[in-house]
Design a protein around this motif. Structure first.
Motif, PDB file in Angstrom:
ATOM      1  N   GLU A   1      13.497   8.117  90.637  1.00  0.00           N
ATOM      2  CA  GLU A   1      14.819   8.051  90.023  1.00  0.00           C
ATOM      3  C   GLU A   1      15.130   9.404  89.395  1.00  0.00           C
ATOM      4  N   ARG A   2      16.353   9.868  89.612  1.00  0.00           N
ATOM      5  CA  ARG A   2      16.743  11.189  89.129  1.00  0.00           C
ATOM      6  C   ARG A   2      17.858  11.055  88.097  1.00  0.00           C
ATOM      7  N   GLY A   3      17.777  11.837  87.046  1.00  0.00           N
ATOM      8  CA  GLY A   3      18.826  11.840  86.047  1.00  0.00           C
ATOM      9  C   GLY A   3      19.930  12.813  86.408  1.00  0.00           C
ATOM     10  N   VAL A   4      21.175  12.380  86.292  1.00  0.00           N
ATOM     11  CA  VAL A   4      22.326  13.244  86.537  1.00  0.00           C
ATOM     12  C   VAL A   4      23.381  12.972  85.477  1.00  0.00           C
ATOM     13  N   PHE A   5      24.184  13.982  85.201  1.00  0.00           N
ATOM     14  CA  PHE A   5      25.365  13.831  84.353  1.00  0.00           C
ATOM     15  C   PHE A   5      26.592  13.836  85.265  1.00  0.00           C
ATOM     16  N   PRO A   6      27.294  12.702  85.423  1.00  0.00           N
ATOM     17  CA  PRO A   6      28.576  12.756  86.138  1.00  0.00           C
ATOM     18  C   PRO A   6      29.498  13.741  85.422  1.00  0.00           C
ATOM     19  N   LEU A   7      30.040  14.680  86.151  1.00  0.00           N
ATOM     20  CA  LEU A   7      30.823  15.735  85.512  1.00  0.00           C
ATOM     21  C   LEU A   7      32.153  15.230  84.965  1.00  0.00           C
ATOM     22  N   ASP A   8      32.523  13.995  85.299  1.00  0.00           N
ATOM     23  CA  ASP A   8      33.706  13.401  84.696  1.00  0.00           C
ATOM     24  C   ASP A   8      33.313  12.280  83.730  1.00  0.00           C
ATOM     25  N   GLY A   9      32.035  12.250  83.326  1.00  0.00           N
ATOM     26  CA  GLY A   9      31.566  11.152  82.505  1.00  0.00           C
ATOM     27  C   GLY A   9      30.791  11.548  81.262  1.00  0.00           C
ATOM     28  N   LEU A  10      30.909  12.807  80.823  1.00  0.00           N
ATOM     29  CA  LEU A  10      30.220  13.210  79.601  1.00  0.00           C
ATOM     30  C   LEU A  10      30.815  12.450  78.417  1.00  0.00           C
ATOM     31  N   ILE A  11      29.953  11.849  77.612  1.00  0.00           N
ATOM     32  CA  ILE A  11      30.404  11.093  76.450  1.00  0.00           C
ATOM     33  C   ILE A  11      30.433  12.022  75.230  1.00  0.00           C
ATOM     34  N   VAL A  12      31.624  12.244  74.714  1.00  0.00           N
ATOM     35  CA  VAL A  12      31.809  13.106  73.551  1.00  0.00           C
ATOM     36  C   VAL A  12      32.343  12.245  72.410  1.00  0.00           C
ATOM     37  N   SER A  13      31.522  12.013  71.414  1.00  0.00           N
ATOM     38  CA  SER A  13      31.939  11.197  70.279  1.00  0.00           C
ATOM     39  C   SER A  13      33.015  11.920  69.476  1.00  0.00           C
ATOM     40  N   ARG A  14      33.698  11.163  68.597  1.00  0.00           N
ATOM     41  CA  ARG A  14      34.737  11.780  67.768  1.00  0.00           C
ATOM     42  C   ARG A  14      34.153  12.870  66.878  1.00  0.00           C
ATOM     43  N   SER A  15      32.983  12.590  66.326  1.00  0.00           N
ATOM     44  CA  SER A  15      32.379  13.587  65.433  1.00  0.00           C
ATOM     45  C   SER A  15      31.960  14.832  66.201  1.00  0.00           C
ATOM     46  N   LEU A  16      31.422  14.647  67.423  1.00  0.00           N
ATOM     47  CA  LEU A  16      31.050  15.807  68.229  1.00  0.00           C
ATOM     48  C   LEU A  16      32.285  16.586  68.647  1.00  0.00           C
ATOM     49  N   ALA A  17      33.339  15.873  69.049  1.00  0.00           N
ATOM     50  CA  ALA A  17      34.580  16.556  69.437  1.00  0.00           C
ATOM     51  C   ALA A  17      35.126  17.378  68.271  1.00  0.00           C
ATOM     52  N   LYS A  18      35.012  16.835  67.069  1.00  0.00           N
ATOM     53  CA  LYS A  18      35.472  17.565  65.886  1.00  0.00           C
ATOM     54  C   LYS A  18      34.674  18.844  65.692  1.00  0.00           C
ATOM     55  N   THR A  19      33.357  18.749  65.885  1.00  0.00           N
ATOM     56  CA  THR A  19      32.505  19.931  65.751  1.00  0.00           C
ATOM     57  C   THR A  19      32.830  20.963  66.826  1.00  0.00           C
ATOM     58  N   VAL A  20      32.984  20.501  68.071  1.00  0.00           N
ATOM     59  CA  VAL A  20      33.314  21.414  69.176  1.00  0.00           C
ATOM     60  C   VAL A  20      34.643  22.099  68.900  1.00  0.00           C
ATOM     61  N   ARG A  21      35.633  21.317  68.489  1.00  0.00           N
ATOM     62  CA  ARG A  21      36.981  21.854  68.268  1.00  0.00           C
ATOM     63  C   ARG A  21      37.022  22.848  67.106  1.00  0.00           C
ATOM     64  N   SER A  22      36.137  22.675  66.149  1.00  0.00           N
ATOM     65  CA  SER A  22      36.135  23.545  64.966  1.00  0.00           C
ATOM     66  C   SER A  22      35.613  24.949  65.251  1.00  0.00           C
ATOM     67  N   ASP A  23      34.901  25.101  66.376  1.00  0.00           N
ATOM     68  CA  ASP A  23      34.267  26.390  66.706  1.00  0.00           C
ATOM     69  C   ASP A  23      33.357  26.871  65.578  1.00  0.00           C
ATOM     70  N   SER A  24      32.710  25.931  64.908  1.00  0.00           N
ATOM     71  CA  SER A  24      31.770  26.306  63.847  1.00  0.00           C
ATOM     72  C   SER A  24      30.549  27.015  64.412  1.00  0.00           C
TER      73      SER A  24
END
Length: 230
Positions: A42-65
């Motif tokens: 069994e191989r692990g893959v990330f569907p490129l249209d299926g990355l799960i970004v939580s609200r808190s992570l999105a906030k961190t990404v958007r902040s460019d901290s």
């Protein structure tokens, strides 16, 4: 035929060939000089249209901290990955042969790093191998909260922008599953890989001289135009 106990010489060219047919090398530990080939059932893959970004992570990404850089500190990233650096890497497996091989591929443009920086210090990142439209994620690390997750978001954004179709994560751990990684059978993975290898993708489609902001990365993830599938 090699003698018992003799190490088989693995070159960067051979390593690329192995990836292209679904195999990758590992070592038992950092102190073990030998490598063995892995082709999991069994191989692990990330569907490129299926990355799960939580609200808190999105906030961190958007902040460019965190400042995100591409391909500026290979040694720092692999040192971080070799030190464990995360709940999904409790022990290191990166030995000296691994370091030399991937450094050679880095110099040739086949290995890329995505790095997160804070106040001039490297606090997270990842590295992987690029062939055609396939990116083979090797390892991640972080020493600051969400630093490796931010690197992953930017990686997926760069891959989508560059028209990749496959992000291989080797195995699925509980940690990676929370971010959207899924397991596929060896047969299905090989079909996905065969198709992806023939894709003309470009990791540098987004210029390194124009750093991608967190807002831009999230916009690319949300844009169906970049949701390429295998």
């Amino acid at each position: 035929m090699s003698e018992p106990g003799q190490q088989f010489e693995i070159t960067p060219k051979l390593l690329l060939r192995a990836y292209s047919i679904g195999m990758f090398p590992m070592a038992e530990s950092a102190d073990d000089p030998t490598l063995f080939w892995v082709d999991p059932e069994e191989r692990g893959v990330f569907p490129l249209d299926g990355l799960i970004v939580s609200r808190s992570l999105a906030k961190t990404v958007r902040s460019d901290s965190y400042e995100v850089r591409i391909d500026t500190n290979f040694d720092g990233v692999i040192d971080g990955c070799a030190g464990g650096g995360g709940p999904y890497r409790p022990s290191t497996w990166i030995n000296d042969r691994i370091r030399r091989l991937y450094y050679d591929l880095f110099r040739q443009g086949h290995v890329h790093t995505v790095e997160t920086w804070e106040n001039g210090a490297l606090v997270g990142g990842l590295y992987g191998v690029s062939i055609g439209g396939a990116f083979f994620g090797e390892s991640m690390f972080h020493t600051a909260r969400d630093a490796s997750k931010v690197a992953l978001v930017h990686l997926v954004a760069h891959l989508r922008f560059g028209r990749y179709t496959l992000l291989d994560t080797q195995f699925v751990t509980d940690h990676l599953a929370t971010l959207g990684a899924v397991a596929v059978s060896r047969r299905r993975y090989h079909r996905m890989l065969d198709k992806a290898i023939g894709v003309r993708a470009d990791f540098n489609a987004w210029p390194k001289t124009k750093p991608m902001s967190g807002e831009q990365a999230l916009a690319i993830l949300a844009d169906p135009a970049y949701a390429l599938k295998t």
